[in-house]
Motif scaffolding. Structure first.
Motif: not given
Length: 187
Positions: A103-113
């Motif tokens: 999901s978009k949230a999953d992809v975003t999680a790869t960019l966050e601490n």
């Protein structure tokens, strides 16, 4: 006398080759690219050294391995982010995120601490990438937690995949490969 940096006619440090391609190279591109999609700039850049290009394809982890496609893509996306390789991160989001059910949230999680939105085993995978990237080592605590979810064979694949995409990131970043028009960016 000090060495002067290479100058290029474009933003690329090493410009991708342009068509027409040799028959052998055309066959290679057809084999690795989806139908109707032009060869990636990274592949065309690496084609300046056919041996390196062939070795890269020979070592590829894009086959059916011992981990899920989703897990593979999480490792790749996090590794590319940690290596500041927006090029390869964007290519993988464009080509694989939907197939990997990210999901978009999953992809975003790869960019966050923080990766609280991911299941525990997937959050551990991102932590594995972070530790390998930061210390070239894995703590006993993380290893024990990972071993509850993954076999030795799978753990070796996760480690090798992380290292492989460090290499891809190094090449794309150092050669100055420019983003594909259809690939998303970090921001």
């Amino acid at each position: 006398m000090s060495a002067q940096p290479a100058t290029a006619k474009s933003d690329f440090r090493i410009s991708p080759i342009e068509p027409p391609y040799s028959n052998a190279l055309s066959d290679t591109f057809v084999r690795v690219m989806p139908p109707g999609v032009a060869p990636l700039k990274l592949f065309r850049t690496m084609a300046r050294n056919p041996r390196v290009l062939q070795r890269m394809f020979a070592g590829s982890f894009l086959d059916q391995g011992g981990i899920t496609l989703r897990e593979r893509e999480l490792v790749i996306l996090r590794t590319c982010f940690r290596c500041n390789c927006e090029y390869e991160w964007g290519v993988h989001v464009a080509f694989f995120s939907q197939k990997a059910a990210l999901s978009k949230a999953d992809v975003t999680a790869t960019l966050e601490n923080e990766s609280h939105s991911l299941p525990d085993n997937e959050a551990l995978i991102l932590e594995l990438v972070d530790q390998l990237h930061g210390q070239a080592q894995v703590t006993d605590e993380l290893w024990t937690a990972l071993a509850r979810h993954y076999s030795d064979e799978q753990l070796l694949e996760l480690i090798a995949l992380t290292g492989y995409y460090h290499t891809i990131s190094f090449i794309a970043n150092a050669a100055g490969v420019q983003a594909e028009e259809y690939a998303p960016r970090f921001g």
